[in-house]
Design an enzyme around this catalytic site. Sequence first.
Site, PDB file in Angstrom:
ATOM      1  N   GLU A 186       2.994  -4.725  -1.616  1.00 14.19           N
ATOM      2  CA  GLU A 186       2.970  -3.296  -1.326  1.00 14.19           C
ATOM      3  C   GLU A 186       1.712  -2.961  -0.525  1.00 14.19           C
ATOM      4  O   GLU A 186       0.617  -3.458  -0.799  1.00 14.19           O
ATOM      5  CB  GLU A 186       2.963  -2.511  -2.637  1.00 14.19           C
ATOM      6  CG  GLU A 186       2.846  -1.005  -2.475  1.00 14.19           C
ATOM      7  CD  GLU A 186       2.780  -0.257  -3.803  1.00 14.19           C
ATOM      8  OE1 GLU A 186       2.960   0.973  -3.782  1.00 14.19           O
ATOM      9  OE2 GLU A 186       2.565  -0.901  -4.865  1.00 14.19           O
ATOM     10  N   LYS A 207       9.043   4.603  -0.255  1.00 11.23           N
ATOM     11  CA  LYS A 207       8.886   4.860  -1.687  1.00 11.23           C
ATOM     12  C   LYS A 207       9.318   6.284  -2.014  1.00 11.23           C
ATOM     13  O   LYS A 207       8.838   7.251  -1.413  1.00 11.23           O
ATOM     14  CB  LYS A 207       7.425   4.632  -2.073  1.00 11.23           C
ATOM     15  CG  LYS A 207       7.152   4.456  -3.550  1.00 11.23           C
ATOM     16  CD  LYS A 207       5.692   4.049  -3.757  1.00 11.23           C
ATOM     17  CE  LYS A 207       5.403   3.601  -5.155  1.00 11.23           C
ATOM     18  NZ  LYS A 207       4.003   3.144  -5.317  1.00 11.23           N
ATOM     19  N   CYS A 244       6.964  -0.970  -6.645  1.00  8.98           N
ATOM     20  CA  CYS A 244       6.083  -0.673  -7.762  1.00  8.98           C
ATOM     21  C   CYS A 244       6.767   0.210  -8.801  1.00  8.98           C
ATOM     22  O   CYS A 244       7.828  -0.143  -9.296  1.00  8.98           O
ATOM     23  CB  CYS A 244       4.775  -0.075  -7.238  1.00  8.98           C
ATOM     24  SG  CYS A 244       3.362  -0.285  -8.361  1.00  8.98           S
TER      25      CYS A 244
END
Length: 313
Positions: free
Chosen positions: A44, A135, A169
Site C-alpha cells: 500500500e 480505497k 488494508c
Amino acid sequence: MNAVRVAVIQAAPVILDREATTAKVCRLIAEAAAQGARLILLPEAMIPAYPRGMTFGTVVGHRSDKGRRAYARYWDQAVDVPGPVTEAIGAAAREASAYVAIGVVERDRAYRGGTLYCTLLYFGPDGRLLGKHRKLKPTGAERLVWGEGDGSTLTAIQTEFGTVGGLICWENYMPLARMAMYHKGVDLYLAPTADARDSWQATIRHIACEGRCFVLSCNQFVTRDMMPKDWEDIGPGPDILCRGGSAIVDPLGNYLAGPLFDREGILVADLDLNRITEARYDFDPVGHYNRPDVFRLIVNEAPAPAVEQTAHC
C-alpha cells in the site's frame, strides 16, 4: 493452469521521492521475476510514501500553514494515472512477463483538483495498465489526506490462472466489501496494507478461509531514519516504524510463505490452483453457503463524479 508462482515484495519507498522509488520498484519487480513469479504484489502507498506518524499540522478545528505545505509536497510527489510512473512500471511488468499490482498515492487532475487517493494499480504481462482500485474508506487520520473511492473501481482482473482482485488494508474489515469481491470470483485475493500488528495476520487468514481463496498480503518495512525530517519531524520513538508482516496464505488459512518481519525481502510461493476448488467443497460464500433468499447485497459500481452536466432542453 494448475499452478502459478507468486511473489510479495516487502520494502520501503525512497520516501517522498517518486522517481527514485519508481526505479527501486522496477528493480524489485525484476528480482521477483528472476525467481519465476508470474504475479507480483507490492505494498500500500509504495509510491511516494505512507505518511506514517505525520499530522500535516492538523488538530480539530485548525490546520497550520506548515501542515498545508507538507500536504503540498505530498501532492507534488504523488502519481498521475496514467503517467510516467505507470509507463515505467508497465515496462517493468512487460520485461518481467508478469502481472504486477502496486499501491500508489494517486493525484486526480481531472477537475484541477487537490485530492489524493490511496490506489491499487494492476498491470498485465504485456505492460498495459489493466485497472485500478481506489480505497473506499481511508482509515482514521488517513482521511485527512486521502479522498474516498467509489464503487466503479471495485476491480477484478481475469488472468490465465484465475481472477485476481482485492482490497486495501482496513477495507478488509468491511464485510460487504469483501462479499462484493468474493462475488466477482476472486481466486487470488490481494491485501496490501500498512498494518503490522499480529491481529492483521488473523485478518488475512480469516479472508482466506472465508473467501476460499489464496491471499497475498504485502506491507512495507520502514525505519525512523527513512522519514525526511524536512517534511515533518515525527519526533522520537522506536527505530522501526513498520515491521512488515507480508505473507502468502492458502485457501484454508495456512501460511505458504511468511509472515516476514523486521527486514525487506521477497516472499515466493507456488500456488496449487486445484486447492481453490477443493477448499470450496464445504464452503463457498457466494454459492452453496449463501442464502440470497435471506440476505441480499446491492453494490453500486457507477462512477460518482462531483458534477454532472446535462444539456438544456
